[in-house]
Design an enzyme around this catalytic site. Structure first.
Site, PDB file in Angstrom:
ATOM      1  N   CYS A   1      12.927  10.772   7.752  1.00 15.43           N
ATOM      2  CA  CYS A   1      12.831  10.153   9.074  1.00 15.43           C
ATOM      3  C   CYS A   1      14.123  10.316   9.857  1.00 15.43           C
ATOM      4  CB  CYS A   1      12.498   8.679   8.923  1.00 15.43           C
ATOM      5  SG  CYS A   1      13.583   7.846   7.761  1.00 15.43           S
TER       6      CYS A   1
ATOM      7  N   LYS B   1       0.839  -1.195   0.000  1.00 15.35           N
ATOM      8  CA  LYS B   1       0.000   0.000   0.000  1.00 15.35           C
ATOM      9  C   LYS B   1       0.877   1.249   0.000  1.00 15.35           C
ATOM     10  CE  LYS B   1      -1.874   2.646   3.188  1.00 15.35           C
ATOM     11  NZ  LYS B   1      -1.922   3.908   2.442  1.00 15.35           N
TER      12      LYS B   1
ATOM     13  N   GLU C   1       9.910   0.624  10.696  1.00 12.65           N
ATOM     14  CA  GLU C   1      10.865   1.721  10.527  1.00 12.65           C
ATOM     15  C   GLU C   1      10.096   2.994  10.833  1.00 12.65           C
ATOM     16  OE1 GLU C   1      13.985   1.177   9.655  1.00 12.65           O
ATOM     17  OE2 GLU C   1      13.929  -0.839   8.789  1.00 12.65           O
TER      18      GLU C   1
ATOM     19  N   GLU D   1       9.206  15.016  16.794  1.00 10.66           N
ATOM     20  CA  GLU D   1       9.574  14.984  15.375  1.00 10.66           C
ATOM     21  C   GLU D   1       8.670  15.942  14.613  1.00 10.66           C
ATOM     22  OE1 GLU D   1       8.398  11.560  12.974  1.00 10.66           O
ATOM     23  OE2 GLU D   1      10.387  11.577  12.072  1.00 10.66           O
TER      24      GLU D   1
HETATM   25  P1  NAD Z   1       2.106   7.608   8.685  1.00  7.18           P
HETATM   26  O1  NAD Z   1       2.488   6.739   9.803  1.00  7.18           O
HETATM   27  O2  NAD Z   1       0.986   8.543   8.878  1.00  7.18           O
HETATM   28  O3  NAD Z   1       1.722   6.723   7.420  1.00  7.18           O
HETATM   29  C1  NAD Z   1       2.576   5.749   6.886  1.00  7.18           C
HETATM   30  C2  NAD Z   1       1.753   4.770   6.075  1.00  7.18           C
HETATM   31  O4  NAD Z   1       0.890   4.060   6.954  1.00  7.18           O
HETATM   32  C3  NAD Z   1       0.867   5.396   5.034  1.00  7.18           C
HETATM   33  O5  NAD Z   1       0.815   4.548   3.916  1.00  7.18           O
HETATM   34  C4  NAD Z   1      -0.469   5.439   5.722  1.00  7.18           C
HETATM   35  O6  NAD Z   1      -1.514   5.440   4.806  1.00  7.18           O
HETATM   36  C5  NAD Z   1      -0.441   4.170   6.522  1.00  7.18           C
HETATM   37  N1  NAD Z   1      -1.275   4.180   7.722  1.00  7.18           N
HETATM   38  C6  NAD Z   1      -1.609   5.253   8.486  1.00  7.18           C
HETATM   39  N2  NAD Z   1      -2.395   4.868   9.502  1.00  7.18           N
HETATM   40  C7  NAD Z   1      -2.562   3.528   9.385  1.00  7.18           C
HETATM   41  C8  NAD Z   1      -3.256   2.555  10.151  1.00  7.18           C
HETATM   42  N3  NAD Z   1      -3.933   2.883  11.240  1.00  7.18           N
HETATM   43  N4  NAD Z   1      -3.205   1.279   9.743  1.00  7.18           N
HETATM   44  C9  NAD Z   1      -2.494   0.932   8.663  1.00  7.18           C
HETATM   45  N5  NAD Z   1      -1.823   1.802   7.901  1.00  7.18           N
HETATM   46  C10 NAD Z   1      -1.843   3.097   8.253  1.00  7.18           C
HETATM   47  O7  NAD Z   1       3.425   8.354   8.281  1.00  7.18           O
HETATM   48  P2  NAD Z   1       3.651   9.386   7.095  1.00  7.18           P
HETATM   49  O8  NAD Z   1       3.095  10.682   7.518  1.00  7.18           O
HETATM   50  O9  NAD Z   1       3.222   8.825   5.805  1.00  7.18           O
HETATM   51  O10 NAD Z   1       5.239   9.423   7.080  1.00  7.18           O
HETATM   52  C11 NAD Z   1       5.948  10.198   7.969  1.00  7.18           C
HETATM   53  C12 NAD Z   1       6.509   9.350   9.083  1.00  7.18           C
HETATM   54  O11 NAD Z   1       7.214   8.243   8.570  1.00  7.18           O
HETATM   55  C13 NAD Z   1       7.503  10.095   9.927  1.00  7.18           C
HETATM   56  O12 NAD Z   1       7.286   9.841  11.295  1.00  7.18           O
HETATM   57  C14 NAD Z   1       8.837   9.539   9.493  1.00  7.18           C
HETATM   58  O13 NAD Z   1       9.830   9.658  10.461  1.00  7.18           O
HETATM   59  C15 NAD Z   1       8.494   8.140   9.186  1.00  7.18           C
HETATM   60  N6  NAD Z   1       9.451   7.550   8.265  1.00  7.18           N
HETATM   61  C16 NAD Z   1      10.334   6.619   8.716  1.00  7.18           C
HETATM   62  C17 NAD Z   1      11.264   6.082   7.861  1.00  7.18           C
HETATM   63  C18 NAD Z   1      12.237   5.042   8.356  1.00  7.18           C
HETATM   64  O14 NAD Z   1      12.830   4.355   7.548  1.00  7.18           O
HETATM   65  N7  NAD Z   1      12.435   4.874   9.630  1.00  7.18           N
HETATM   66  C19 NAD Z   1      11.308   6.467   6.535  1.00  7.18           C
HETATM   67  C20 NAD Z   1      10.406   7.422   6.102  1.00  7.18           C
HETATM   68  C21 NAD Z   1       9.474   7.946   6.968  1.00  7.18           C
END
Ligand code: NAD
Ligand code: MN
Length: 826
Positions: free
Chosen positions: A300, A191, A266, A397
C-alpha cells in the site's frame, strides 16, 4: 558445473526451502473449517473455496466459505467472550499475548512457508520481514495490555470488533489488527482476504495452543460479498477496522454511516519517492528496489512515484535499469529470489491493463531483458519515464511492480509534485543534507515519511494515511485509541441519552451529572425573562428596545453579507424575536473554505504565537463577560447565574487550549533500528465544525479552540437555535490579532450547511454535534474525499465538565500523526 565455473560466472544455484511440511500440514486439515468460539466448525453453506498457489496457479487448499449465518454465530461468540475478556486484568491479557508472540516464533518456519505458498511472495521476505514483525507486534502490544490501566485511565474497550484485511501481508495485517484489539480488551471477528487465509488458520491453532479464552478471536474465511458485508452491517459489532482499497473503504464508510460504529480505514496509496541531487545514488537504487519491487509492488505504501531532481535523472535512470537486469524473479520458495508471483490472475490482468494504458498515454515503458516463468502469475519489474503528472499511470494505484518517474528542479516543485495525489500514505526523501530532508518531511501530506530509507515498519510507530489513504493509525500509542472509548461515553450510550434536533429532548435521560439545559424544559422557562430587560442588563435601560443589529457572516476576518441576502429570525424560549442572523448558503460555505485554505500561515506559524492569540481571545471575552452571559440567558431562558458560569468555563477553556497549543507535542519512538522515529502531531488542515445547541457559547469555544490551537483553520456553523453567542464573538476575534481566515462563521440551517461542508473536497475533517440524522448525513457525505469525521450520533455531552468538554480527545481529533523515520549512520 565445477567450482571454477561457479567462481567465474558467480551464478546462483537453486536454494529452495522445502514446501513439504507446510503441504503436509494442509493435507492433514483440509477442507478447513471456520474458527468460531475456539472450535473448527463447518460453514453454514456447506461450501468451500480453493486457495491457489500463485507461483503455479494450482489449488493449494480448500477453505470454508462463510455466510451471514456464520457471521451471526461468530459475533455472538465474540459478544459473550467480551463480557469476561473486557474485564480481564491487563496483566492476564498481557500473558496471553506474550504467549502468542512466543508461539509465533516457534512456528516461524511453517508460517513463512505457508505465507509464501499462499500469497506468492518470496520466502526471503516472509522469513525475514513478515513473520518477525508479526511476533514483534504481539510482544509490543502485550506491553500495552499490561500498561492500559495506568497509561490509558478513563478508557474502556470498544467491544466486538469486525476486522477485514487484504492479501498482500496476510499474517502481518492480521497481527496489526488483532494485537491492539486484544491489548485493549476487545474481542474480534476477523475476515482474511479471499486469496490468503492459510496463515490466519494456522494462527487460530496457535490461539488454541496458548489457551486463549473461547470467542475472543474468531476467524471467518470466505467471500467479501458474504462475510465482509454481513460483518460490517451487523448491529452487534461496535467497530470496523479495515485495510484494503480506497474504493472498498469508501463503500464501508457509506455502509456504516450513522450506525455509531467506530471506524478505522487503512487504504491505498501512490507514494512519492523523492531524490535530491545530493543523494547517495547507490543507496537510492537499493531504496527503489525496496520501495517498489518488494512484495512485487503489492504494497500500500510502495514508493511507486519516483521524483528525481532533473540534473541527476539520467544517471539514476541508467543505474536503475542496470539494477533491474539483475533482479531475480521466480519460485518464491527459492531463498535467492527477489521477486515472487502476483497474488491472482485478476490482479495480474489489472496490472497489465494499467501498464498498457500508461503506454497509450505516451509514457515510455522499460522492462529488463530476461523473461518471467510461464507457469504461475508473474509480472516483471517495470519502469516508466516521460510520465506526465496528470496521466492515469501517475495517479492511479497499480498495486504491482510498476514504477513511474518524473523530474523536478527545486524543493518547492518536489513538494508540489509529491502532494499532487489524492492519497497520503507514505513518502521517502533522499538527500545527504539532513536539514533539507527534515524541512521537506513536514510539508509532505503523508502519514509516514522515510528519510534515506523506505518501507520501514515497527509496532512502536503508528502507520496510517492522510487524505484518501484513510484515517486512524496502527501501531504506537496513537494506534491504541482506535480500540478504546472514553468511559463516560460508554456509560452515556448505555443510558440512551439521545439528543434530537440538536437540543436535549425533555423526558430523555441525560448523561450522569449533566444539567438539564433543554429550552423547552418547564422549570427553566419559569424564570420569567422578558426579552428587553434581559438584553438591557443591569437595569439601566429599562424598557427601551435594543438597537437592532443583524450580524452578518464572518469570512476571511470580515463581516460579510450572506450571498442570499436573507436573514433568519432568532427567538427566545417564549418565541419572541430577539435578533436576526444571516442565512448562509452554499456560496458562503465555498468562500469560507477558500478563506480557510488561504490561512495556511497559521498552520506553519509558531505554537507560541497560537497560544498568545488564544490568551488574547480569552482576555477579550472576559472583558465582555456580563454581556455574553446575558445573551446566553436571553436566548435559552436559563438563569443568569447559570449563563455566567458558562462564560467562565468558556474563558477557562480558552486558557486550556492556549496552554496546550505549545504542549501537545509528539513523541520520539525507538524502534529496533539505529535511528529514531519522530511522531509529530500535525494539523489536519481545514475543519468544518457544526456546534451543539446545548451551550451556545461554550459549545462553540470548546470546539473551535482546540482546532485552531493545533493549527487548523475552521469553518464553523454555530448552534442553529442559539447562534447569537457565536456571532457576538466576531468582535472578540477581530480584536485578538487572529489572522483572517483562521475562523470563519456561517449561520443558517445547520444540517443544510453541513451537507455542503461535508461534501466539499477541500475540507479535510468534519465535526458534527447535533442530531443522529445529521451525524449520519455527515458520515455519508464524508466518503467523497474520505475526510475524517467526528460526530455525536445525537448523544449529548456535558460541555461544562472538563472530562467531557475538553482535553486530549479534542486535541487528537484536531491532529494527525506523521511518523518521520530518521536512521543514523553514514
Ligand atoms: P480490497 O479492498 O479489494 O479487499 C480488502 C479486504 O476487504 C478483503 O478481505 C476483501 O475480501 C474485503 N472486501 C472487499 N469488498 C468488500 C465489501 N464490499 N465489503 C466488505 N469487505 C470487502 O483490497 P485488496 O485487493 O485485498 O488489497 C489491496 C488494497 O489494499 C490496495 O489498495 C492497498 O493499497 C490496500 N492496502 C492498504 C494497506 C494500508 O495499511 N494502508 C495495507 C495493505 C493494503
Ligand atoms: Mn492463495
Amino acid at each position: 558445473m565445477n567450482v571454477m565455473d561457479i567462481f567465474a560466472t558467480m551464478e546462483y544455484g537453486p536454494a529452495p526451502e522445502s514446501a513439504a511440511p507446510a503441504l503436509q500440514w494442509i493435507k492433514e486439515r483440509q477442507p478447513f473449517g471456520l474458527f468460531i468460539n475456539n472450535q473448527w466448525v463447518t460453514p453454514a453453506s456447506g461450501q468451500y473455496i480453493d486457495s491457489i498457489n500463485p507461483a503455479n496457479g494450482k489449488p493449494l487448499a480448500q477453505v470454508a466459505a462463510a455466510n451471514s449465518t456464520d457471521v451471526d454465530a461468530a459475533v455472538a461468540a465474540a459478544r459473550t467472550a467480551f463480557e469476561t475478556w473486557g474485564k480481564t486484568p491487563g496483566h492476564v491479557r498481557a500473558r496471553y499475548m506474550y504467549a502468542i508472540a512466543r508461539h509465533i516464533q516457534k512456528h516461524a518456519r511453517l508460517l513463512a512457508v505457508l505465507e509464501a505458498l499462499d500469497n506468492g511472495k518470496s520466502i526471503r521476505e516472509t522469513r525475514d520481514l513478515d513473520i518477525p514483525l508479526v511476533a514483534r507486534h504481539f510482544y509490543y502490544h502485550a506491553g500495552w495490555a499490561q500498561l492500559m490501566s495506568s497509561e490509558l485511565p478513563g478508557y474502556e474497550p470498544v467491544g466486538v470488533v469486525g476486522q477485514i484485511i487484504p492479501w498482500n501481508f496476510p499474517l502481518l495485517m492480521m497481527a496489526w489488527k488483532i494485537a491492539p484489539a486484544l491489548a485493549m480488551g476487545n474481542t474480534v471477528v476477523l475476515k482474511p482476504a479471499r486469496y490468503t487465509s492459510l496463515t490466519a488458520l494456522k494462527f487460530a491453532e496457535i490461539m488454541q495452543e496458548v489457551g486463549l479464552p473461547a470467542g475472543v478471536v474468531n476467524i471467518l474465511t470466505g467471500e467479501a460479498s458474504q462475510v465482509g458485508e454481513a460483518l460490517l452491517r451487523h448491529p452487534d459489532v461496535n467497530k470496523i477496522a479495515f485495510t484494503g482499497s480506497t474504493d472498498v473503504g469508501r463503500s464501508i464508510r457509506r455502509a456504516t454511516a450513522g450506525s455509531g460504529k467506530k471506524l478505522s480505514l487503512e487504504l491505498g496509496g501512490k507514494s512519492p519517492f523523492i531524490v535530491f541531487d545530493d543523494a547517495d545514488l547507490d543507496s537510492v537504487v537499493e531504496g527503489v528496489v525496496d520501495a517498489i519491487w518488494f512484495n512485487q509492488g503489492q504494497v500500500c505504501c510502495a514508493g511507486s512515484r519516483l521524483l528525481v531532481q532533473e540534473d541527476i535523472a539520467d544517471t539514476l535512470i541508467n543505474k536503475l535499469r542496470v539494477r533491474m537486469e539483475k533482479l531475480r524473479l521466480g519460485d518464491p520458495l527459492d531463498k535467492a529470489v527477489d521477486m515472487g508471483a502476483i497474488v491472482s490472475p485478476g490482479q495480474l490482468k489489472e496490472i497489465q491493463r494499467l501498464v498498457a494504458q500508461g503506454v497509450e498515454e505516451g509514457a515510455v515503458m522499460w522492462q529488463p531483458s530476461w523473461a518471467c516463468p510461464t507457469e504461475g502469475y508473474f509480472y516483471p519489474p517495470t519502469f516508466f519515464t516521460n510520465v506526465a503528472p496528470a496521466t492515469s499511470i501517475a495517479q492511479v494505484e497499480i498495486f504491482g511492480p510498476v514504477l513511474v518517474s518524473m523530474t523536478f528542479r527545486t524543493p518547492v516543485e518536489a513538494v508540489a509534485l509529491a502532494n499532487n495525489t489524492r492519497y497520503g500514505l507514505a513518502a521517502s526523501v533522499w538527500s545527504e543534507n539532513i536539514n533539507l530532508a527534515l524541512d521537506i518531511a513536514p510539508r509532505l501530506k503523508a502519514g509516514s515519511v522515510w528519510i534515506n530509507c523506505t518501507n520501514m515498519f515497527d509496532a512502536s510507530s503508528g502507520f496510517g494515511g492522510y487524505r484518501e489513504s484513510g484515517f486512524g493509525r496502527e501501531g504506537g500509542k496513537e494506534g491504541l485509541y482506535e480500540y478504546v472509548q472514553p468511559a463516560w461515553e460508554a456509560q452515556g450510550k448505555a443510558q440512551h441519552a439521545v439528543v434530537t434536533n440538536g437540543a436535549a429532548t425533555s423526558g430523555e435521560k441525560m448523561f450522569e451529572g449533566m444539567q438539564s439545559i433543554a429550552p423547552e424544559d418547564d422549570d427553566v422557562q419559569t424564570n420569567g425573562h422578558s426579552a428587553w430587560p434581559a438584553n438591557g442588563g443591569n437595569g439601566t435601560t429599562g424598557l427601551l428596545p435594543p438597537i437592532d443589529r443583524t450580524p452578518k457572516l464572518f469570512i476571511k476576518g470580515k463581516q460579510v453579507r450572506p450571498d442570499s441576502g436573507y436573514s433568519r429570525a432568532i427567538v427566545d424560549p417564549q418565541q419572541r424575536v430577539i435578533g436576526q442572523v444571516g442565512e448562509g448558503n452554499r456560496k458562503d460555505i465555498r468562500n469560507a473554505v477558500e478563506a480557510a485554505h488561504a490561512a495556511s500561515g497559521w498552520t506553519n506559524g509558531t505554537t507560541h504565537n497560537r497560544a498568545q492569540i488564544l490568551y488574547y481571545i480569552a482576555e477579550n471575552l472576559a472583558i465582555r463577560e456580563n454581556e455574553f452571559a446575558r445573551r446566553i440567558a436571553q436566548q435559552t431562558g436559563r438563569p443568569l447565574a447559570d449563563a455566567s458560569s458558562e462564560v467562565e468555563v468558556a474563558i477557562s477553556r480558552l486558557f486550556s487550549y492556549a496552554a496546550w497549543a505549545d504542549k501537545f507535542e509528539g513523541v520520539v519512538h525507538r524502534p529496533p533500528l539505529r535511528g529514531v522515529v519522530l511522531a509529530m502531531n500535525e494539523a489536519i488542515g481545514v475543519i468544518g465544525i457544526a456546534c451543539p445547541d446545548e451551550y451556545p457559547l461554550l459549545g462553540f469555544i470548546s470546539l473551535v479552540a482546540p482546532a485552531i490551537a493545533m493549527g487548523n483553520a475552521v469553518v464553523v456553523i454555530p448552534s442553529q437555535q442559539f447562534p447569537l453567542s457565536a456571532t457576538d464573538c466576531y468582535q472578540v476575534l477581530e480584536t485578538s490579532d487572529l489572522p483572517a481566515g483562521v475562523v470563519n462563521i456561517i449561520t443558517g440551517d445547520r444540517d443544510a450547511l453541513c451537507q455542503v461542508l461535508a461534501d466539499h473536497d477541500d475540507v479535510d475533517a468534519m465535526w458534527y454535534f447535533g442530531s443522529a440524522e445529521g451525524s449520519k448525513l455527515v458520515e455519508l457525505a464524508s466518503a467523497g474525499n474520505m475526510k475524517r469525521t467526528w460526530v455525536n450520533y445525537g448523544y449529548g455531552r456535558n460541555w461544562l465538565e472538563t472530562e467531557q468538554g475538553e482535553g486530549q480527545e479534542f486535541l487528537r481529533e484536531s491532529t494527525q500523526v506523521k511518523n518521520i523515520w530518521v536512521p543514523y549512520g553514514e
